[in-house]
Motif scaffolding. Structure first.
Motif, PDB file in Angstrom:
ATOM      1  N   MET A   1       0.863  -1.175   0.000  1.00  0.00           N
ATOM      2  CA  MET A   1       0.000   0.000   0.000  1.00  0.00           C
ATOM      3  C   MET A   1       0.898   1.223   0.000  1.00  0.00           C
ATOM      4  SD  MET A   1      -2.808   1.208   2.813  1.00  0.00           S
ATOM      5  CE  MET A   1      -1.672   1.282   4.164  1.00  0.00           C
ATOM      6  N   SER A   2       0.542   2.198  -0.818  1.00  0.00           N
ATOM      7  CA  SER A   2       1.277   3.451  -0.780  1.00  0.00           C
ATOM      8  C   SER A   2       0.308   4.578  -0.480  1.00  0.00           C
ATOM      9  CB  SER A   2       1.992   3.703  -2.109  1.00  0.00           C
ATOM     10  OG  SER A   2       1.068   3.835  -3.147  1.00  0.00           O
ATOM     11  N   ILE A   3       0.730   5.472   0.374  1.00  0.00           N
ATOM     12  CA  ILE A   3      -0.078   6.629   0.717  1.00  0.00           C
ATOM     13  C   ILE A   3       0.632   7.849   0.193  1.00  0.00           C
ATOM     14  CG2 ILE A   3      -1.042   8.032   2.575  1.00  0.00           C
ATOM     15  CD1 ILE A   3      -1.154   5.512   4.261  1.00  0.00           C
ATOM     16  N   VAL A   4      -0.050   8.602  -0.647  1.00  0.00           N
ATOM     17  CA  VAL A   4       0.510   9.815  -1.208  1.00  0.00           C
ATOM     18  C   VAL A   4      -0.339  10.965  -0.707  1.00  0.00           C
ATOM     19  CG1 VAL A   4       1.047  11.054  -3.323  1.00  0.00           C
ATOM     20  CG2 VAL A   4       1.239   8.569  -3.261  1.00  0.00           C
ATOM     21  N   GLN A   5       0.286  11.888  -0.024  1.00  0.00           N
ATOM     22  CA  GLN A   5      -0.428  13.073   0.434  1.00  0.00           C
ATOM     23  C   GLN A   5       0.127  14.271  -0.304  1.00  0.00           C
ATOM     24  OE1 GLN A   5       0.280  12.990   4.620  1.00  0.00           O
ATOM     25  NE2 GLN A   5      -1.557  11.799   4.992  1.00  0.00           N
ATOM     26  N   ARG A   6      -0.740  15.215  -0.572  1.00  0.00           N
ATOM     27  CA  ARG A   6      -0.305  16.420  -1.250  1.00  0.00           C
ATOM     28  C   ARG A   6      -0.873  17.616  -0.504  1.00  0.00           C
ATOM     29  NH1 ARG A   6      -4.649  18.466  -3.566  1.00  0.00           N
ATOM     30  NH2 ARG A   6      -6.276  17.142  -4.368  1.00  0.00           N
ATOM     31  N   ALA A   7      -0.316  18.760  -0.773  1.00  0.00           N
ATOM     32  CA  ALA A   7      -0.823  19.991  -0.163  1.00  0.00           C
ATOM     33  C   ALA A   7      -2.188  20.324  -0.744  1.00  0.00           C
ATOM     34  CB  ALA A   7       0.154  21.133  -0.426  1.00  0.00           C
ATOM     35  N   ALA A   8      -2.967  21.045   0.016  1.00  0.00           N
ATOM     36  CA  ALA A   8      -4.301  21.446  -0.442  1.00  0.00           C
ATOM     37  C   ALA A   8      -4.177  22.395  -1.622  1.00  0.00           C
ATOM     38  CB  ALA A   8      -5.073  22.114   0.685  1.00  0.00           C
ATOM     39  N   ARG A   9      -5.098  22.264  -2.550  1.00  0.00           N
ATOM     40  CA  ARG A   9      -5.194  23.198  -3.658  1.00  0.00           C
ATOM     41  C   ARG A   9      -6.016  24.380  -3.188  1.00  0.00           C
ATOM     42  NH1 ARG A   9      -6.540  18.223  -7.181  1.00  0.00           N
ATOM     43  NH2 ARG A   9      -4.511  17.695  -8.006  1.00  0.00           N
TER      44      ARG A   9
ATOM     45  N   LEU B   1     -15.971   1.663   3.603  1.00  0.00           N
ATOM     46  CA  LEU B   1     -14.746   1.336   2.862  1.00  0.00           C
ATOM     47  C   LEU B   1     -14.414  -0.141   2.948  1.00  0.00           C
ATOM     48  CD1 LEU B   1     -12.355   4.350   3.483  1.00  0.00           C
ATOM     49  CD2 LEU B   1     -13.731   3.814   1.462  1.00  0.00           C
ATOM     50  N   ALA B   2     -14.599  -0.745   4.103  1.00  0.00           N
ATOM     51  CA  ALA B   2     -14.343  -2.186   4.233  1.00  0.00           C
ATOM     52  C   ALA B   2     -15.243  -2.966   3.276  1.00  0.00           C
ATOM     53  CB  ALA B   2     -14.556  -2.634   5.672  1.00  0.00           C
ATOM     54  N   GLU B   3     -16.504  -2.607   3.227  1.00  0.00           N
ATOM     55  CA  GLU B   3     -17.446  -3.311   2.349  1.00  0.00           C
ATOM     56  C   GLU B   3     -17.108  -3.091   0.878  1.00  0.00           C
ATOM     57  OE1 GLU B   3     -20.160  -5.967   1.404  1.00  0.00           O
ATOM     58  OE2 GLU B   3     -19.718  -5.477   3.490  1.00  0.00           O
ATOM     59  N   VAL B   4     -16.851  -1.846   0.497  1.00  0.00           N
ATOM     60  CA  VAL B   4     -16.535  -1.530  -0.896  1.00  0.00           C
ATOM     61  C   VAL B   4     -15.250  -2.233  -1.333  1.00  0.00           C
ATOM     62  CG1 VAL B   4     -15.763   0.338  -2.436  1.00  0.00           C
ATOM     63  CG2 VAL B   4     -17.792   0.656  -0.996  1.00  0.00           C
ATOM     64  N   LEU B   5     -14.199  -2.117  -0.541  1.00  0.00           N
ATOM     65  CA  LEU B   5     -12.918  -2.720  -0.924  1.00  0.00           C
ATOM     66  C   LEU B   5     -12.996  -4.240  -0.956  1.00  0.00           C
ATOM     67  CD1 LEU B   5     -10.486  -0.337   0.982  1.00  0.00           C
ATOM     68  CD2 LEU B   5     -11.019  -0.349  -1.467  1.00  0.00           C
ATOM     69  N   ASN B   6     -13.713  -4.836  -0.017  1.00  0.00           N
ATOM     70  CA  ASN B   6     -13.885  -6.292  -0.048  1.00  0.00           C
ATOM     71  C   ASN B   6     -14.696  -6.725  -1.270  1.00  0.00           C
ATOM     72  OD1 ASN B   6     -12.412  -7.346   2.179  1.00  0.00           O
ATOM     73  ND2 ASN B   6     -13.926  -6.464   3.553  1.00  0.00           N
ATOM     74  N   ASN B   7     -15.718  -5.937  -1.642  1.00  0.00           N
ATOM     75  CA  ASN B   7     -16.486  -6.247  -2.852  1.00  0.00           C
ATOM     76  C   ASN B   7     -15.587  -6.207  -4.087  1.00  0.00           C
ATOM     77  OD1 ASN B   7     -18.957  -6.682  -1.637  1.00  0.00           O
ATOM     78  ND2 ASN B   7     -19.775  -4.662  -2.121  1.00  0.00           N
TER      79      ASN B   7
ATOM     80  N   ARG C   1      -3.260  -3.018  -3.325  1.00  0.00           N
ATOM     81  CA  ARG C   1      -3.590  -4.269  -4.001  1.00  0.00           C
ATOM     82  C   ARG C   1      -4.966  -4.708  -3.515  1.00  0.00           C
ATOM     83  NH1 ARG C   1      -0.332  -7.727  -6.279  1.00  0.00           N
ATOM     84  NH2 ARG C   1      -1.180  -9.478  -5.134  1.00  0.00           N
ATOM     85  N   ALA C   2      -5.708  -5.345  -4.371  1.00  0.00           N
ATOM     86  CA  ALA C   2      -7.051  -5.820  -4.024  1.00  0.00           C
ATOM     87  C   ALA C   2      -6.941  -7.155  -3.291  1.00  0.00           C
ATOM     88  CB  ALA C   2      -7.914  -5.946  -5.274  1.00  0.00           C
ATOM     89  N   THR C   3      -6.547  -7.073  -2.025  1.00  0.00           N
ATOM     90  CA  THR C   3      -6.455  -8.261  -1.182  1.00  0.00           C
ATOM     91  C   THR C   3      -7.096  -7.943   0.166  1.00  0.00           C
ATOM     92  OG1 THR C   3      -4.341  -7.663  -0.161  1.00  0.00           O
ATOM     93  CG2 THR C   3      -4.232  -8.923  -2.236  1.00  0.00           C
ATOM     94  N   PRO C   4      -7.548  -8.962   0.883  1.00  0.00           N
ATOM     95  CA  PRO C   4      -8.102  -8.703   2.217  1.00  0.00           C
ATOM     96  C   PRO C   4      -7.109  -8.007   3.149  1.00  0.00           C
ATOM     97  CG  PRO C   4      -8.710 -10.903   1.483  1.00  0.00           C
ATOM     98  CD  PRO C   4      -7.716 -10.368   0.480  1.00  0.00           C
ATOM     99  N   GLU C   5      -5.850  -8.376   3.072  1.00  0.00           N
ATOM    100  CA  GLU C   5      -4.829  -7.768   3.929  1.00  0.00           C
ATOM    101  C   GLU C   5      -4.659  -6.279   3.612  1.00  0.00           C
ATOM    102  OE1 GLU C   5      -4.513 -11.988   3.548  1.00  0.00           O
ATOM    103  OE2 GLU C   5      -4.198 -10.524   1.972  1.00  0.00           O
ATOM    104  N   SER C   6      -4.574  -5.949   2.333  1.00  0.00           N
ATOM    105  CA  SER C   6      -4.429  -4.546   1.940  1.00  0.00           C
ATOM    106  C   SER C   6      -5.677  -3.749   2.265  1.00  0.00           C
ATOM    107  CB  SER C   6      -4.113  -4.436   0.448  1.00  0.00           C
ATOM    108  OG  SER C   6      -2.819  -4.941   0.192  1.00  0.00           O
ATOM    109  N   THR C   7      -6.833  -4.403   2.166  1.00  0.00           N
ATOM    110  CA  THR C   7      -8.084  -3.734   2.542  1.00  0.00           C
ATOM    111  C   THR C   7      -8.039  -3.336   4.011  1.00  0.00           C
ATOM    112  OG1 THR C   7      -9.440  -4.772   0.844  1.00  0.00           O
ATOM    113  CG2 THR C   7     -10.577  -4.091   2.863  1.00  0.00           C
ATOM    114  N   ARG C   8      -7.639  -4.269   4.876  1.00  0.00           N
ATOM    115  CA  ARG C   8      -7.548  -3.961   6.312  1.00  0.00           C
ATOM    116  C   ARG C   8      -6.574  -2.816   6.563  1.00  0.00           C
ATOM    117  NH1 ARG C   8      -8.194  -9.501   6.592  1.00  0.00           N
ATOM    118  NH2 ARG C   8      -5.974  -9.941   6.681  1.00  0.00           N
ATOM    119  N   GLU C   9      -5.420  -2.851   5.906  1.00  0.00           N
ATOM    120  CA  GLU C   9      -4.421  -1.793   6.091  1.00  0.00           C
ATOM    121  C   GLU C   9      -4.943  -0.443   5.603  1.00  0.00           C
ATOM    122  OE1 GLU C   9      -0.863  -3.007   4.107  1.00  0.00           O
ATOM    123  OE2 GLU C   9      -0.628  -4.799   5.348  1.00  0.00           O
TER     124      GLU C   9
END
Length: 166
Positions: A1-9, A67-73, A33-41
Motif C-alpha cells: 500500500m502506498s499513501i501519497v499526500q499532497r498539499a491542499a489546492r 470502505l471495508a465493504e466496498v474494498l472487499n467487494n 492491491r485488491a487483497t483482504p490484507e491490503s483492505t484492512r491496512e
C-alpha cells in the motif's frame, strides 16, 4: 500500500475538527492491491488519518464500515479474488468527506450498482440469506453515492456528511 499526500489546492479544506490543516492528512490518495490484507491496512490508514483530523466517532465508524465493504467487494467480485489494483482518494468539500474508489476489474452486473434493498427476510430460518447486506449497508451510511464505468475503470463516488448525534 502506498499513501501519497499532497498539499491542499486553493479552495480545498482539510477535514473539519482539531487543527484543520492538510498536515492532518487530507486530501489523500492511496494505491493498494485488491487483497483482504491490503483492505484492512487501507481502512485502518484512512481511519487513522481521519481520527487525527478530528473527525467525529460516528463519521469514523461510517467511513470504516463503507470502505471495508466496498474494498472487499472489489477484491471478491471485480477481481474475482485475483490480484488487481485499487485507487482511493479522499478530500473535503465544506463539511463533507468525498471519497472516490476506482479499479480496473469487472464492471458491476448490468452496468449499475445494486440498489441497496435488503434481501427477503420473511422466510424460514433455514432459508435466511447469508449475504446480500453489503449494498444496503453502503447505501444507508453514505449521503450520496455515484457509480460509472469509464475507459475500463469502475469509479465509485461516496459522500459523507456529519450527522447529528454521531
Amino acid at each position: 500500500m502506498s499513501i501519497v499526500q499532497r498539499a491542499a489546492r486553493p479552495g480545498e479544506r482539510a477535514m473539519p475538527g482539531r487543527g484543520g490543516d492538510t498536515a492532518a492528512g487530507l486530501p489523500l490518495s492511496l494505491a493498494i492491491r485488491a487483497t483482504p490484507e491490503s483492505t484492512r491496512e487501507a481502512v485502518a490508514a484512512v481511519r487513522g488519518i481521519l481520527a487525527r483530523s478530528g473527525a467525529a466517532p460516528g463519521l469514523l465508524f461510517r467511513v470504516e464500515l463503507v470502505l471495508a465493504e466496498v474494498l472487499n467487494n472489489i477484491c471478491e467480485h471485480a477481481y474475482g479474488g485475483g490480484a488487481g489494483r485499487v485507487w482511493l482518494k479522499a478530500r473535503t468539500e465544506g463539511d463533507a468527506l468525498c471519497v472516490t474508489v476506482s479499479d480496473r476489474g469487472l464492471p458491476m452486473p448490468g452496468g449499475d450498482m445494486p440498489d441497496g434493498a435488503l434481501p427477503d427476510m420473511d422466510v424460514p430460518c433455514e432459508f435466511q440469506p447469508e449475504g446480500g447486506f453489503g449494498w444496503y449497508l453502503i447505501h444507508s451510511q453514505v449521503d450520496s453515492l455515484d457509480y460509472c464505468r469509464r475507459d475500463g475503470e469502475n469509479i465509485l463516488g461516496l459522500r459523507f456528511t456529519p450527522r447529528s448525534g454521531a
